[in-house]
Design a protein around this motif. Structure first.
Motif, PDB file in Angstrom:
ATOM      1  N   ASP A 268       0.847  -1.189   0.000  1.00 33.91           N
ATOM      2  CA  ASP A 268       0.000   0.000   0.000  1.00 33.91           C
ATOM      3  C   ASP A 268       0.883   1.240   0.000  1.00 33.91           C
ATOM      4  OD1 ASP A 268       0.867   0.437   2.617  1.00 33.91           O
ATOM      5  OD2 ASP A 268      -1.146   0.751   3.415  1.00 33.91           O
ATOM      6  N   SER A 269       0.255   2.425   0.151  1.00 34.82           N
ATOM      7  CA  SER A 269       1.025   3.669   0.103  1.00 34.82           C
ATOM      8  C   SER A 269       0.846   4.506   1.367  1.00 34.82           C
ATOM      9  CB  SER A 269       0.606   4.504  -1.118  1.00 34.82           C
ATOM     10  OG  SER A 269      -0.778   4.839  -1.048  1.00 34.82           O
ATOM     11  N   ALA A 270       0.446   3.873   2.478  1.00 31.80           N
ATOM     12  CA  ALA A 270       0.140   4.667   3.670  1.00 31.80           C
ATOM     13  C   ALA A 270       0.590   4.051   4.983  1.00 31.80           C
ATOM     14  CB  ALA A 270      -1.376   4.920   3.732  1.00 31.80           C
ATOM     15  N   SER A 271       0.515   2.739   5.137  1.00 37.57           N
ATOM     16  CA  SER A 271       0.628   2.107   6.462  1.00 37.57           C
ATOM     17  C   SER A 271       1.932   2.421   7.181  1.00 37.57           C
ATOM     18  CB  SER A 271       0.458   0.591   6.333  1.00 37.57           C
ATOM     19  OG  SER A 271      -0.834   0.269   5.874  1.00 37.57           O
ATOM     20  N   ALA A 272       3.051   2.353   6.482  1.00 41.54           N
ATOM     21  CA  ALA A 272       4.332   2.593   7.143  1.00 41.54           C
ATOM     22  C   ALA A 272       4.461   4.039   7.604  1.00 41.54           C
ATOM     23  CB  ALA A 272       5.488   2.225   6.215  1.00 41.54           C
ATOM     24  N   ALA A 273       3.843   4.973   6.880  1.00 39.73           N
ATOM     25  CA  ALA A 273       3.880   6.373   7.307  1.00 39.73           C
ATOM     26  C   ALA A 273       3.112   6.558   8.614  1.00 39.73           C
ATOM     27  CB  ALA A 273       3.296   7.274   6.220  1.00 39.73           C
TER      28      ALA A 273
END
Length: 328
Positions: A268-273
């Motif tokens: 995805d493009s959000a979880s680690a942030a």
């Protein structure tokens, strides 16, 4: 000019100055009004973070969110922070927008401007392992990583990176002038520890254990949306790892690489942030991902993924201790 007119002008001037000062105060501390109350104890809220319109629609369509009657939202730095209750739990939810910079900015603003006790993030992700995760399933990963932070090596570099483009030449493997890419650690900053280099960002163990014990009990996920139904019963899956980058992964070969090299089951493009920002602020958090598609396979269920991810998020939030105030 008469004394009466002068007095009127003076009063108007004082009102304008007062309004200006009040506006400036609101801009400096936009949550001052909603965080003040007649209650003795400060009100701590759960921060509910989501990234997309589909995620927000799932929340609003559920009917579980009740906006605060006096202060339903605060607009700040281009985002709307929605205040109210999810069931009996006080929350502030924010739609951050996609990609890590937007997500991190939104989460940091949420933590800075409100009394937030913990962060719950829900969103969509692509499955990298169709044997385990298919559309409609919900993953609560034990750890997430930024897999889009690269050092792109020179073509003839002696120290090769993990991703060698030549291994993906078609029809035969061989050399490729794109060379190799090394996956980089990121720096985790926190107020109580020295900065350290990390790759995996773990979900705090007590929260993960709570999710493991409770979220698989009596939770029936949706299997149909707008006449489209899934081929099997959706389920909540725990114990896997997830990857985040600022590019949307549709390429099967690259998805297979992430699974094989890092044992990452979603992208995805959000979880680690969310994870990095929460850890930097020493706030507990959990990541909940609704699987919308399998990387490299046609067919996507973004609305159903959002609905199921929100359902799990709402169930998790209902398990958290609820702050009850005497003035409620």
């Amino acid at each position: 000019m008469s004394r009466i007119n002068m007095a009127v002008l003076l009063v108007v001037g004082l009102l304008l100055v007062t309004a200006k000062q009040s506006t400036q105060m609101s801009l400096r501390n936009p949550t001052a009004e909603i965080e003040s109350s007649n209650c003795k104890l400060p009100l701590h809220r759960v921060g509910l973070v989501l990234a997309s319109d589909n995620n927000e629609k799932a929340l609003l369509d559920s009917g579980l969110f009740t906006p605060d009657s006096d202060n339903p939202y605060v607009d700040h730095v281009g985002r709307r922070f929605n205040i109210g209750k999810l069931g009996r739990t006080h929350i502030v939810y924010v739609k951050t927008g996609t990609f890590s910079v937007n997500v991190a900015t939104g989460v940091q603003t949420l933590l800075h401007e409100f009394n937030i006790s913990e962060i719950v993030f829900f969103g969509n992700a692509g499955s990298l392992n169709k044997n385990v995760l298919v559309p409609g399933d919900v993953l609560v990963p034990e750890a997430v990583a930024f897999t889009g932070v690269w050092e792109w090596k020179e073509f003839e570099a002696q120290n090769k990176g993990q991703l060698a483009f030549g291994h993906f030449n078609y029809p035969l493997n061989g050399e490729n002038t794109l060379g190799t890419v090394a996956y980089e650690n990121i720096t985790l900053y926190s107020p109580s520890e020295e900065p350290k280099e990390v790759f995996w960002l773990p979900v705090p163990l007590p929260w993960y254990e709570a999710a493991t014990e409770q979220l698989t009990k009596d939770l029936k996920l949706k299997e149909c949306h707008s006449g489209r139904c899934l081929p099997r019963t959706s389920k909540v899956i725990l114990g896997l790892k997830a990857s985040t980058s600022d590019f949307y992964v549709k390429n099967k070969a690259y998805g297979d690489f992430l699974l094989g090299k890092f044992n990452a089951s979603t992208a995805d493009s959000a979880s680690a942030a969310v994870a990095l920002t929460a850890l930097s602020n020493e706030k507990p958090f959990v990541v909940i991902q609704g699987v919308s598609n399998v990387v490299g396979v046609n067919g996507s269920y973004p609305e159903l993924a959002s609905q199921n991810a929100f359902q799990v998020a709402a169930a998790f939030i209902s398990l958290l201790p609820t702050q009850r105030l005497a003035c409620e």
